[in-house]
Design a protein around this motif. Structure first.
Motif, PDB file in Angstrom:
ATOM      1  N   MET A  89       0.842  -1.181   0.000  1.00 44.35           N
ATOM      2  CA  MET A  89       0.000   0.000   0.000  1.00 44.35           C
ATOM      3  C   MET A  89       0.886   1.244   0.000  1.00 44.35           C
ATOM      4  N   SER A  90       0.449   2.238  -0.696  1.00 39.68           N
ATOM      5  CA  SER A  90       1.131   3.521  -0.727  1.00 39.68           C
ATOM      6  C   SER A  90       1.132   4.142   0.664  1.00 39.68           C
ATOM      7  N   ALA A  91       2.226   4.779   1.036  1.00 41.62           N
ATOM      8  CA  ALA A  91       2.312   5.421   2.342  1.00 41.62           C
ATOM      9  C   ALA A  91       1.391   6.630   2.441  1.00 41.62           C
ATOM     10  N   ILE A  92       1.050   7.239   1.300  1.00 40.37           N
ATOM     11  CA  ILE A  92       0.177   8.412   1.276  1.00 40.37           C
ATOM     12  C   ILE A  92      -1.008   8.137   0.362  1.00 40.37           C
ATOM     13  N   THR A  93      -2.203   8.377   0.890  1.00 37.88           N
ATOM     14  CA  THR A  93      -3.422   8.289   0.096  1.00 37.88           C
ATOM     15  C   THR A  93      -4.249   9.536   0.362  1.00 37.88           C
ATOM     16  N   THR A  94      -5.228   9.787  -0.502  1.00 38.90           N
ATOM     17  CA  THR A  94      -6.085  10.951  -0.329  1.00 38.90           C
ATOM     18  C   THR A  94      -7.459  10.665  -0.902  1.00 38.90           C
ATOM     19  N   HIS A  95      -8.392  11.490  -0.534  1.00 38.17           N
ATOM     20  CA  HIS A  95      -9.676  11.516  -1.233  1.00 38.17           C
ATOM     21  C   HIS A  95     -10.268  12.912  -1.111  1.00 38.17           C
ATOM     22  N   VAL A  96     -11.134  13.224  -2.071  1.00 34.93           N
ATOM     23  CA  VAL A  96     -11.777  14.538  -2.129  1.00 34.93           C
ATOM     24  C   VAL A  96     -13.278  14.336  -2.003  1.00 34.93           C
ATOM     25  N   LEU A  97     -13.885  15.101  -1.110  1.00 35.02           N
ATOM     26  CA  LEU A  97     -15.334  15.121  -0.974  1.00 35.02           C
ATOM     27  C   LEU A  97     -15.820  16.514  -1.346  1.00 35.02           C
ATOM     28  N   ASP A  98     -16.716  16.583  -2.306  1.00 37.15           N
ATOM     29  CA  ASP A  98     -17.294  17.855  -2.745  1.00 37.15           C
ATOM     30  C   ASP A  98     -18.495  18.146  -1.868  1.00 37.15           C
ATOM     31  N   THR A  99     -18.314  19.026  -0.895  1.00 41.31           N
ATOM     32  CA  THR A  99     -19.384  19.293   0.061  1.00 41.31           C
ATOM     33  C   THR A  99     -20.514  20.131  -0.539  1.00 41.31           C
ATOM     34  N   ALA A 100     -20.243  20.852  -1.626  1.00 36.54           N
ATOM     35  CA  ALA A 100     -21.288  21.639  -2.272  1.00 36.54           C
ATOM     36  C   ALA A 100     -22.256  20.741  -3.036  1.00 36.54           C
ATOM     37  N   LEU A 101     -21.707  19.714  -3.683  1.00 40.11           N
ATOM     38  CA  LEU A 101     -22.545  18.797  -4.454  1.00 40.11           C
ATOM     39  C   LEU A 101     -22.961  17.570  -3.650  1.00 40.11           C
ATOM     40  N   GLY A 102     -22.306  17.366  -2.492  1.00 39.38           N
ATOM     41  CA  GLY A 102     -22.651  16.230  -1.659  1.00 39.38           C
ATOM     42  C   GLY A 102     -22.246  14.897  -2.253  1.00 39.38           C
ATOM     43  N   LYS A 103     -21.071  14.877  -2.910  1.00 41.35           N
ATOM     44  CA  LYS A 103     -20.611  13.621  -3.521  1.00 41.35           C
ATOM     45  C   LYS A 103     -19.088  13.620  -3.611  1.00 41.35           C
ATOM     46  N   PRO A 104     -18.503  12.473  -3.951  1.00 41.91           N
ATOM     47  CA  PRO A 104     -17.044  12.426  -4.107  1.00 41.91           C
ATOM     48  C   PRO A 104     -16.571  13.367  -5.211  1.00 41.91           C
ATOM     49  N   GLY A 105     -15.383  13.911  -5.032  1.00 42.48           N
ATOM     50  CA  GLY A 105     -14.768  14.778  -6.040  1.00 42.48           C
ATOM     51  C   GLY A 105     -14.003  13.924  -7.043  1.00 42.48           C
ATOM     52  N   ALA A 106     -14.700  13.422  -8.041  1.00 41.42           N
ATOM     53  CA  ALA A 106     -14.081  12.585  -9.077  1.00 41.42           C
ATOM     54  C   ALA A 106     -13.404  13.458 -10.121  1.00 41.42           C
ATOM     55  N   GLY A 107     -12.230  13.027 -10.574  1.00 41.41           N
ATOM     56  CA  GLY A 107     -11.544  13.722 -11.655  1.00 41.41           C
ATOM     57  C   GLY A 107     -10.698  14.901 -11.222  1.00 41.41           C
ATOM     58  N   VAL A 108     -10.299  14.953  -9.946  1.00 39.19           N
ATOM     59  CA  VAL A 108      -9.453  16.057  -9.464  1.00 39.19           C
ATOM     60  C   VAL A 108      -7.983  15.699  -9.692  1.00 39.19           C
ATOM     61  N   PRO A 109      -7.252  16.490 -10.492  1.00 34.14           N
ATOM     62  CA  PRO A 109      -5.812  16.252 -10.632  1.00 34.14           C
ATOM     63  C   PRO A 109      -5.082  16.593  -9.326  1.00 34.14           C
ATOM     64  N   VAL A 110      -4.149  15.716  -8.922  1.00 31.31           N
ATOM     65  CA  VAL A 110      -3.419  15.884  -7.667  1.00 31.31           C
ATOM     66  C   VAL A 110      -1.941  15.577  -7.903  1.00 31.31           C
ATOM     67  N   ARG A 111      -1.083  16.409  -7.305  1.00 31.14           N
ATOM     68  CA  ARG A 111       0.362  16.153  -7.330  1.00 31.14           C
ATOM     69  C   ARG A 111       0.846  15.884  -5.911  1.00 31.14           C
ATOM     70  N   LEU A 112       1.754  14.931  -5.791  1.00 29.61           N
ATOM     71  CA  LEU A 112       2.455  14.696  -4.529  1.00 29.61           C
ATOM     72  C   LEU A 112       3.869  15.201  -4.712  1.00 29.61           C
ATOM     73  N   GLU A 113       4.302  16.072  -3.800  1.00 30.53           N
ATOM     74  CA  GLU A 113       5.641  16.664  -3.889  1.00 30.53           C
ATOM     75  C   GLU A 113       6.373  16.503  -2.561  1.00 30.53           C
ATOM     76  N   PHE A 114       7.681  16.388  -2.650  1.00 32.91           N
ATOM     77  CA  PHE A 114       8.572  16.380  -1.492  1.00 32.91           C
ATOM     78  C   PHE A 114       9.307  17.709  -1.513  1.00 32.91           C
ATOM     79  N   ILE A 115       9.409  18.380  -0.372  1.00 38.60           N
ATOM     80  CA  ILE A 115      10.098  19.664  -0.310  1.00 38.60           C
ATOM     81  C   ILE A 115      11.560  19.394   0.048  1.00 38.60           C
ATOM     82  N   LYS A 116      12.440  19.655  -0.892  1.00 45.23           N
ATOM     83  CA  LYS A 116      13.874  19.415  -0.693  1.00 45.23           C
ATOM     84  C   LYS A 116      14.605  20.735  -0.881  1.00 45.23           C
TER      85      LYS A 116
END
Length: 112
Positions: free
Chosen positions: A1-28
């Motif tokens: 399993m990935s050490a980092i997972t996420t999910h988006v909930l669209d509270t305005a529409l009351g449903k999952p936020g499908a199709g949201v582009p996401v980047r994971l970055e490390f600050i170096k």
């Protein structure tokens, strides 16, 4: 399993936020280093960003809210939601970082 997972909930529409582009970055040395790109699935989730183990330091998830808002026909005040975090825990720990999203606000918390 990935050490980092996420999910988006669209509270305005009351449903999952499908199709949201996401980047994971490390600050170096104060600069972001891209680790992964993903798009939330139909349930609003990204379950596999990789890596399985995390280097000690600061990370961030960058959500492209503007792209999602354009696709759902919603207004967008914040074009990006950036969540910066420092995962602490024993080797093999899992960090779930949810995003609650609406056109004029967003919030987050450490999930399980």
């Amino acid at each position: 399993m990935s050490a980092i997972t996420t999910h988006v909930l669209d509270t305005a529409l009351g449903k999952p936020g499908a199709g949201v582009p996401v980047r994971l970055e490390f600050i170096k040395d104060g600069e972001p280093v891209l680790l992964a790109r993903a798009v939330t699935d139909a349930d609003g989730r990204v379950g596999d960003f990789g890596p399985d183990e995390l280097e000690t330091g600061r990370y961030r998830l960058v959500f492209d809210v503007a792209a999602y808002a354009a696709g759902t026909g919603q207004d967008c005040f914040f074009p990006e939601a950036v969540i910066t975090f420092t995962p602490n825990g024993p080797a093999g720990s899992h960090f779930h970082i949810p995003l609650l999203l609406s056109p004029f606000a967003y919030s987050t918390y450490r999930g399980s």
